[in-house]
Scaffold this motif. Structure first.
Motif, PDB file in Angstrom:
ATOM      1  N   ASN A 155       0.810  -1.209   0.000  1.00  0.00           N
ATOM      2  CA  ASN A 155       0.000   0.000   0.000  1.00  0.00           C
ATOM      3  C   ASN A 155       0.847   1.265   0.000  1.00  0.00           C
ATOM      4  N   SER A 156       2.067   1.127   0.508  1.00  0.00           N
ATOM      5  CA  SER A 156       3.017   2.235   0.385  1.00  0.00           C
ATOM      6  C   SER A 156       4.407   1.612   0.312  1.00  0.00           C
ATOM      7  N   MET A 157       5.393   2.426  -0.011  1.00  0.00           N
ATOM      8  CA  MET A 157       6.731   1.870  -0.193  1.00  0.00           C
ATOM      9  C   MET A 157       7.252   1.201   1.068  1.00  0.00           C
ATOM     10  N   ASP A 158       6.813   1.690   2.224  1.00  0.00           N
ATOM     11  CA  ASP A 158       7.273   1.107   3.486  1.00  0.00           C
ATOM     12  C   ASP A 158       6.968  -0.382   3.578  1.00  0.00           C
ATOM     13  N   ASP A 159       5.881  -0.796   2.923  1.00  0.00           N
ATOM     14  CA  ASP A 159       5.499  -2.206   2.990  1.00  0.00           C
ATOM     15  C   ASP A 159       6.540  -3.129   2.356  1.00  0.00           C
ATOM     16  N   LEU A 160       7.418  -2.555   1.526  1.00  0.00           N
ATOM     17  CA  LEU A 160       8.426  -3.387   0.849  1.00  0.00           C
ATOM     18  C   LEU A 160       9.635  -3.656   1.743  1.00  0.00           C
ATOM     19  N   LYS A 161       9.743  -2.887   2.810  1.00  0.00           N
ATOM     20  CA  LYS A 161      10.946  -2.963   3.647  1.00  0.00           C
ATOM     21  C   LYS A 161      11.226  -4.383   4.102  1.00  0.00           C
ATOM     22  N   GLY A 162      12.418  -4.875   3.792  1.00  0.00           N
ATOM     23  CA  GLY A 162      12.843  -6.182   4.271  1.00  0.00           C
ATOM     24  C   GLY A 162      12.300  -7.377   3.491  1.00  0.00           C
ATOM     25  N   LEU A 163      11.389  -7.142   2.550  1.00  0.00           N
ATOM     26  CA  LEU A 163      10.860  -8.263   1.768  1.00  0.00           C
ATOM     27  C   LEU A 163      11.903  -8.744   0.774  1.00  0.00           C
ATOM     28  N   THR A 164      12.092 -10.058   0.694  1.00  0.00           N
ATOM     29  CA  THR A 164      12.940 -10.543  -0.392  1.00  0.00           C
ATOM     30  C   THR A 164      12.093 -10.597  -1.657  1.00  0.00           C
ATOM     31  N   ILE A 165      12.677 -10.196  -2.765  1.00  0.00           N
ATOM     32  CA  ILE A 165      11.947 -10.181  -4.025  1.00  0.00           C
ATOM     33  C   ILE A 165      12.801 -10.817  -5.100  1.00  0.00           C
ATOM     34  N   ARG A 166      12.169 -11.705  -5.855  1.00  0.00           N
ATOM     35  CA  ARG A 166      12.891 -12.348  -6.943  1.00  0.00           C
ATOM     36  C   ARG A 166      12.894 -11.379  -8.119  1.00  0.00           C
ATOM     37  N   THR A 167      14.060 -10.841  -8.398  1.00  0.00           N
ATOM     38  CA  THR A 167      14.213  -9.939  -9.522  1.00  0.00           C
ATOM     39  C   THR A 167      15.663 -10.004  -9.959  1.00  0.00           C
ATOM     40  N   GLN A 168      16.047  -9.136 -10.890  1.00  0.00           N
ATOM     41  CA  GLN A 168      17.457  -9.116 -11.269  1.00  0.00           C
ATOM     42  C   GLN A 168      18.294  -8.757 -10.050  1.00  0.00           C
ATOM     43  N   THR A 169      19.475  -9.365  -9.951  1.00  0.00           N
ATOM     44  CA  THR A 169      20.295  -9.086  -8.780  1.00  0.00           C
ATOM     45  C   THR A 169      21.478  -8.205  -9.111  1.00  0.00           C
ATOM     46  N   SER A 170      21.526  -7.694 -10.338  1.00  0.00           N
ATOM     47  CA  SER A 170      22.598  -6.756 -10.648  1.00  0.00           C
ATOM     48  C   SER A 170      22.039  -5.631 -11.499  1.00  0.00           C
ATOM     49  N   GLY A 171      22.792  -4.571 -11.597  1.00  0.00           N
ATOM     50  CA  GLY A 171      22.407  -3.463 -12.465  1.00  0.00           C
ATOM     51  C   GLY A 171      21.385  -2.525 -11.842  1.00  0.00           C
ATOM     52  N   VAL A 172      20.843  -1.666 -12.689  1.00  0.00           N
ATOM     53  CA  VAL A 172      19.955  -0.598 -12.214  1.00  0.00           C
ATOM     54  C   VAL A 172      18.695  -1.162 -11.562  1.00  0.00           C
ATOM     55  N   VAL A 173      18.159  -2.237 -12.153  1.00  0.00           N
ATOM     56  CA  VAL A 173      16.924  -2.807 -11.615  1.00  0.00           C
ATOM     57  C   VAL A 173      17.131  -3.256 -10.168  1.00  0.00           C
ATOM     58  N   ALA A 174      18.242  -3.938  -9.927  1.00  0.00           N
ATOM     59  CA  ALA A 174      18.543  -4.380  -8.563  1.00  0.00           C
ATOM     60  C   ALA A 174      18.729  -3.175  -7.643  1.00  0.00           C
ATOM     61  N   ASP A 175      19.449  -2.165  -8.129  1.00  0.00           N
ATOM     62  CA  ASP A 175      19.658  -0.960  -7.317  1.00  0.00           C
ATOM     63  C   ASP A 175      18.329  -0.330  -6.936  1.00  0.00           C
ATOM     64  N   TYR A 176      17.410  -0.307  -7.922  1.00  0.00           N
ATOM     65  CA  TYR A 176      16.123   0.314  -7.652  1.00  0.00           C
ATOM     66  C   TYR A 176      15.386  -0.408  -6.519  1.00  0.00           C
ATOM     67  N   TRP A 177      15.325  -1.732  -6.631  1.00  0.00           N
ATOM     68  CA  TRP A 177      14.589  -2.477  -5.605  1.00  0.00           C
ATOM     69  C   TRP A 177      15.244  -2.336  -4.246  1.00  0.00           C
ATOM     70  N   LYS A 178      16.593  -2.288  -4.240  1.00  0.00           N
ATOM     71  CA  LYS A 178      17.284  -2.096  -2.967  1.00  0.00           C
ATOM     72  C   LYS A 178      16.864  -0.773  -2.344  1.00  0.00           C
ATOM     73  N   GLN A 179      16.730   0.261  -3.182  1.00  0.00           N
ATOM     74  CA  GLN A 179      16.353   1.567  -2.640  1.00  0.00           C
ATOM     75  C   GLN A 179      14.938   1.586  -2.082  1.00  0.00           C
ATOM     76  N   THR A 180      14.092   0.708  -2.591  1.00  0.00           N
ATOM     77  CA  THR A 180      12.742   0.654  -2.031  1.00  0.00           C
ATOM     78  C   THR A 180      12.756  -0.025  -0.665  1.00  0.00           C
ATOM     79  N   GLY A 181      13.893  -0.633  -0.309  1.00  0.00           N
ATOM     80  CA  GLY A 181      13.990  -1.309   0.983  1.00  0.00           C
ATOM     81  C   GLY A 181      13.861  -2.812   0.887  1.00  0.00           C
ATOM     82  N   SER A 182      13.556  -3.323  -0.302  1.00  0.00           N
ATOM     83  CA  SER A 182      13.434  -4.777  -0.437  1.00  0.00           C
ATOM     84  C   SER A 182      14.797  -5.398  -0.757  1.00  0.00           C
TER      85      SER A 182
END
Ligand code: NA
Ligand code: NA
Lengths: 324, 428, 161
Positions: A155-182
């Motif tokens: 419901n908000s970005m805070d909900d992503l904090k600490g969640l593991t997410i299957r996505t790319q683990t390198s590059g910009v996409v990974a950086d983006y998800w890391k910044q969301t807290g996941s």
């Protein structure tokens, strides 16, 4: 029927005789939109050439890895292939990663306007030049728009904090998800169903037709879908430029016409499947929610700026933003 | 052209060219014959065929088995098995089967079990009055259980080829593996009565408990592997690595049967065995590439839908086909070559990939004891110093047993899937 | 020649074992870090590529040791010179094939040298492809030495009869 009818290989285009074209994508599922696109390609090529061009469609049979298809295209062991930007960067053309940036597009209209317009032409030119004519882009396809799905709705970005997410683990996409807290996590696509089932990973992200086909929406950690829409994906329809140049003028025109028809067919099939897959997910108990994308878009901007600077395509990013 | 290539395959094989190279040579010549595929596809495909994370499990499971043998853990397990089934008539033969079932829970392959168990049990069976044929046949036949009870290298390869879940295949292998073991034990029981094979006196409870406690760390290995994979704690490849590390640690620090200086030799043996089967896999990938340009999968699908409508006939044909292929080819290249060809037809008939995987893996396990290329039989015959012909004759009843269980699983898949469905209903 | 071959085998076997150990360690790192929640992205690729090197080096050594499985019942039936002659023929077939692997392997290395790894873009795919011509090249050397030995024993037999 082995071998004896292969004497007319596709290298012999110059004399205007019969040629054979090998077209391949990496999806083994026969209902995938890629298959619709390539079958349309085949239909147009074969009818317009009165059967003088034969086209063979391989659905995953000569490679389920995109990297392998790219290698085959370069060698001439495949003539038409479909690749995502992520895999193209492996060939050393880093500019293509532009299209993989999160929140680059805000709708399919926006996306079509960009790839079918000036930016798309420019990218086609970059790919052709940087690969020394190994690759020639003849159309932009889509693999859908990617959303979050996981063990709880976002419901908000805070909900992503600490969640593991299957996505790319390198590059910009990974950086983006890391910044969301996941926490971006590496899980093979084939093992993802089980991983979601057994709590190996909390969530994943993909487009409806892909994860619904794999039944991810029926798992405990996949049944809450939040329409983050972070990636209107782009796929490159490529031919080998050197081989293409050897074809006759007429053959080239036929191939380009067929490519255009295939672009239309693939996108139509995809848009339709996207709606159907979403409905199927809902019918089978998945919960879909929408979310205010603005904070996510804001978070992506500085990353986009930094990435295009490294790629040297600041002008293209500006044009994409202007097209909104 | 297909005919020429098949003839060439047979000729090269018969004159003694190593089978992995025969596969590679035929792939190269076939691809040379297709003008639009460049020849360098052959070495490329060899490398690409190996570029898969699941395959890393192969050397790791071989390493685990080699560590078990070098660390004399197999000897501990043999003692324990003897304490359990020794008092039954034909106790040594029963123990041979039981220890193979235990070993199967750690090892993903079968040869290591033949070697480790055979070296100890074949001589002692002979000493106790069993005929050499029985000793050799029981050892060879029971070690095929190694690829049916999880972990299993062929199952990992099958899963990689079809995107089926490794965990589901592993769970599916437990019941058939145990059934094969039990059926063999029943057969031995009647043989033992007929031939008056010896039995052991019952071990005292104290001794039994001591043996059990001693074997406990080793018996824990299958629990760690299977439990870890099923609970999603690690992938099959990681499980293989953990199994090796765990075996290394217990044999160095608990059993103290392994010294650091033994390790280089174990690594060399592991590299040797895995590079043999994986080089064959690499070559098979190149030949598979050639076959996929001919779209044999579609050809097979058309053939079966036009000529053979019945699912059960298709299943019988698959079994017969892989029984034949298994006589001269390793399970891994056989699957690389033919699973993609039969998969579309199987799906069309509504056969679940997990079910298909069990059928193919068990059928190819029979190939481990059928000459000319039956690695377990060759190894076992060598240890027992018995001719291949006589060894094969002795192993025939056991092959029949495996095939009966196989047919049972093929036509009543719910039997195999009952327990896994209880453990994890969503897997299937 | 024989001494050189022996040394070569030793070097190659050591190389194979080193790569095997690397990939074992890397996988352990991967499990540990994943369960600690630290995503280490390069482990998968590094493990895969060391594995490929290990297998290809091992496969070449196994050529020298003649461990690749073959059917020898026909060979065993032949006697004396005929048997050696067939062995020589087989050596030649293997040499032709391994030359092809070597030659096309070099072409692959040239074509794809500059492609980069996905997770470690500073690493070149060339480092991986290089394993093919090295495997092919050493297989040629090993088989040549077998050929030389077979020719020698053929000559000796010839003098004896
Ligand atoms: Na096993
Ligand atoms: Na066999």
């Amino acid at each position: 029927g082995c071998g004896s009818d292969e004497s007319a290989g596709s290298g012999s285009g110059k004399d205007g005789g019969k040629i054979k074209i090998v077209a391949a994508h990496n999806q083994t599922d026969p209902d995938n939109p890629y298959q619709d696109g390539l079958l349309k390609f085949k239909e147009v090529v074969e009818s317009k050439s009165d059967g003088n061009i034969e086209l063979e469609v391989h659905a995953g049979t000569i490679g389920t890895e995109e990297s392998e298809l790219v290698e085959k295209l370069k060698l001439g062991a495949a003539d038409v292939v479909l690749v995502s930007p992520g895999f193209m960067t492996q060939t050393g053309i880093k500019e293509v990663d532009l299209f993989a940036l999160p929140y680059l597009f805000d709708s399919y209209d926006h996306w079509e306007q960009v790839v079918d317009g000036e930016v798309g032409d420019k990218m086609a030119k970059i790919i052709n030049e940087k690969s020394n004519n190994d690759f020639k882009l003849i159309g932009y396809w889509s693999a859908g728009v990617r959303h979050y799905y996981g063990k709880k709705p976002i419901n908000s970005m805070d909900d992503l904090k600490g969640l593991t997410i299957r996505t790319q683990t390198s590059g910009v996409v990974a950086d983006y998800w890391k910044q969301t807290g996941s926490v971006p996590t590496d899980v093979a696509w084939g093992e993802l169903y089980q991983a979601l089932q057994q709590d190996v990973v909390d969530s994943a992200e993909n487009a409806y037709p892909y994860f619904v086909q794999q039944n991810h929406h029926t798992t405990d950690n996949g049944k809450y879908i939040t329409e983050t829409g972070h990636d209107y994906t782009t796929r490159f329809l490529l031919v080998n430029g050197n081989k293409f140049d050897e074809y006759t003028e007429e053959q080239r025109q036929i191939i380009l016409d067929a490519a255009e028809a295939s672009v239309k067919a693939e996108r139509e099939a995809l848009y339709k499947q996207e709606d159907e897959a979403k409905q199927k997910a809902i019918d089978e108990g998945a919960k879909v929610n929408e979310i205010d994308r603005q904070p996510f878009i804001e978070l992506a901007k500085p990353l986009q700026d930094k990435a295009v600077k490294e790629m040297g395509v600041e002008d293209l990013l500006q044009k994409i933003r202007d097209a909104k | 052209m297909g005919f020429i290539l098949i003839s060439l395959f047979i000729i090269l094989m018969l004159i003694g060219i190593p089978i992995a190279f025969v596969i590679g040579i035929v792939a190269l010549l076939g691809i040379m014959n297709i003008p639009y595929i460049p020849e360098l596809t052959v070495p490329m495909k060899m490398l690409n065929g190996l570029d898969s994370f699941v395959l890393l499990a192969v050397p790791l499971f071989i390493l685990a088995a080699n560590l078990m043998n070098s660390g004399k853990i197999s000897e501990k397990l043999i003692e324990l098995s003897l304490a359990i089934v020794g008092p039954i008539r034909g106790g040594l033969a029963h123990a041979n089967i039981l220890v193979s079932m235990m070993f199967a829970g750690v090892s993903g392959a079968a040869q290591a079990d033949t070697a480790g168990v055979g070296k100890i049990l074949i001589p002692s069976m002979r000493k106790k009055g069993y005929d050499t044929e029985t000793a050799v046949a029981v050892t060879a036949a029971s070690s095929t259980i190694g690829v049916v009870i999880p972990p299993s290298i062929p199952m990992i390869i099958f899963a990689g080829l079809t995107n089926a879940s490794v965990g589901a295949l592993f769970l599916g292998g437990i019941v058939p593996g145990v059934l094969i073991g039990l059926a063999m034990m029943i057969f031995i029981y009647f043989m033992a009565i007929k031939n008056n094979y010896p039995r052991y006196t019952r071990a005292e409870l104290k001794k039994f408990l001591k043996l059990f406690v001693e074997s406990f760390p080793a018996l824990l290995t299958p629990v760690i592997i299977i439990g870890g994979i099923i609970s999603g704690f690690f992938t099959a490849t990681e499980a293989a690595a953990v199994a090796s590390l765990y075996t290394l640690l217990i044999s160095m620090f608990i059993y103290k049967t392994l010294k650091p200086r033994d390790i280089p030799k174990i690594l060399i043996d592991t590299l040797a065995l895995s590079s043999l089967s994986l080089f064959a896999l690499a070559a098979a990938s190149a030949l598979g590439e050639l076959m996929s340009y001919y779209q044999l999968g579609t050809v097979a699908q058309d053939f079966f839908s036009n000529h053979i409508g019945a699912k059960w006939v298709f299943i019988l044909i698959i079994i017969a086909f892989f029984l034949f292929i298994g006589t001269f080819m390793d399970a891994i290249p056989a699957m690389i070559l033919f699973v993609p060809v039969i998969l579309p037809t199987a799906l069309q008939f509504g056969i679940d990939p997990i079910h298909l995987g069990l059928i193919v893996v068990i059928t190819l396990a029979v190939g481990l004891v059928t000459p000319p290329y039956g690695l377990c039989l060759l190894l076992s015959a060598k240890i027992g110093n018995l001719s291949i012909e006589r060894s094969f004759a002795a192993v025939v009843p056991y092959i029949a047993i495996i095939i009966v269980v196989l047919l049972f699983i093929a036509f009543f898949p719910d039997v195999a899937f009952y327990i896994p469905k209880m453990i994890n209903p969503t897997l299937f | 020649m024989n001494r050189f071959v022996k040394e070569l085998e030793k070097v190659q076997l050591t190389l194979g074992v080193i790569f095997l150990s690397i990939f074992f360690i890397v996988i352990m790192i991967q499990i540990t870090t994943r369960h600690l929640g630290i995503p280490v992205i390069w482990t998968g690729e590094l493990a895969n590529y060391s594995f490929i090197w290990a297998i290809f080096m091992g496969a070449a050594v196994m050529v020298n040791r003649r461990e690749h499985f073959n059917f020898d019942f026909f060979l065993k039936r032949l006697k004396g010179k005929a048997r050696i002659l067939l062995s020589i023929f087989n050596d030649l077939v293997l040499i032709l094939f391994t030359i092809a692997i070597f030659y096309y392997g070099i072409q692959v290395v040239q074509k794809f040298w500059d492609y980069n790894w996905t997770a470690l873009p500073e690493m070149k795919m060339g480092y991986v492809w290089l394993s093919i011509p090295i495997m092919g090249g050493t297989m040629i050397i090993y088989t040549l030495s077998h050929l030389v030995n077979h020719v020698k024993s053929w000559k000796e037999k010839g003098a004896g009869e």
